[in-house]
Design a protein around this motif. Sequence first.
Motif: not given
Length: 368
Positions: A144, A155, A180, A190-191, A193, A196
């Motif tokens: 990840y 990120r 994900v 990790s993201y 959100i 992305i």
Amino acid sequence: MAKLLALLVILGLSALISGERIVNCYWGTWSNYRSGDGKFDVSNIDANLCTHLSYSFFGINNNGDIQTLDSWLDYDLGFIRQAVDLKHQNPHLKVLAVVGGWNEGSAKYSDMAGDWNKRQNFINSALSLLRNNGFDGLDLDWEYPNQRGGKWEDRSNFVTLLRELKEAFAPYGYELGIAVGAGEATAATSYEIANIAQHVNFINVMTYDFAMASDGQTGFNAPQWAIENAINYWLSQGAPADKLVLGVGSYGRTFQLSDPSQNWPGAPCRGVGGAGMYTGDGGYLGYNEICQNNWHTVFDENNAAPYAFSGDQWVSYDNVLSVQWKMDFALRMNLAGAMMWSIETDDFRGHCGESYPLLKTINRKLRW
């Protein structure tokens, strides 16, 4: 007038098709090497049960170029060509190339995403892979960003990578999806959100693996409360509902009980359960193995999930009833659809009843 009416009918049908909920079928191609009735190849796929077929996996090299992980299977046996040819059975099927996966790790993807030259290598090799093989898009499964050897910059670099992929794919109409981590702890680490989500067609949320034998006790692989919490977190962070694809596992996580007389959820375990007759890995059983075991089975209403046990072996998994609960939730939340990891461990041969019982349950709820 007749021509106008015919045109309106065609446009109406097109709208229905384009607005159809996603049923994304992940296929682990290595299942070709399983023995007996566990062996799975293209001939076992019912293309009408999927809107998307995700061909798993490809990897990358240290320069960022996408590479085959099994050239004999992909090209010598012709699995890629056969998979793409399934569009003759279902003209609306999208066949995606999946890059990444757990075994690929994170470090190479972190290096690629943070280096302009390596990103361009990745993007150009993605275009070549899709164009040369007839794929309809790419599913990026980096497990990840900012974890497992990654770094904080992953990120923002992931957002950059997805934006550049989207721009490169646009002239060709290729789809771009990602897989994900589901839970808040993983997703928050990790993201970015909301960022992305702008650059992808859909987001496959891996709403399973919420309990493992390493926890030291038995637990549910995909309890209803956990998947609802995960989806609600993604929504709260700016992911549109119509891009979220709910994950369903066609397998169970297994545990070896410390004391066979203590066989309830939360009971102590000493490690992973034994390997299955098809899958052959400790800690993991396919639904096609679980349904043939004849273990004592309990459906836990509080978790909307079944578990089963025999002696010191214990497994948590999904069955038809728990999948129905999950699909009802997906419908209530107006999600884009559902995905299955992975179709070769559903009861695809129908040894326990109808073939593909879990995948057909998804379809009955979302499409039929």
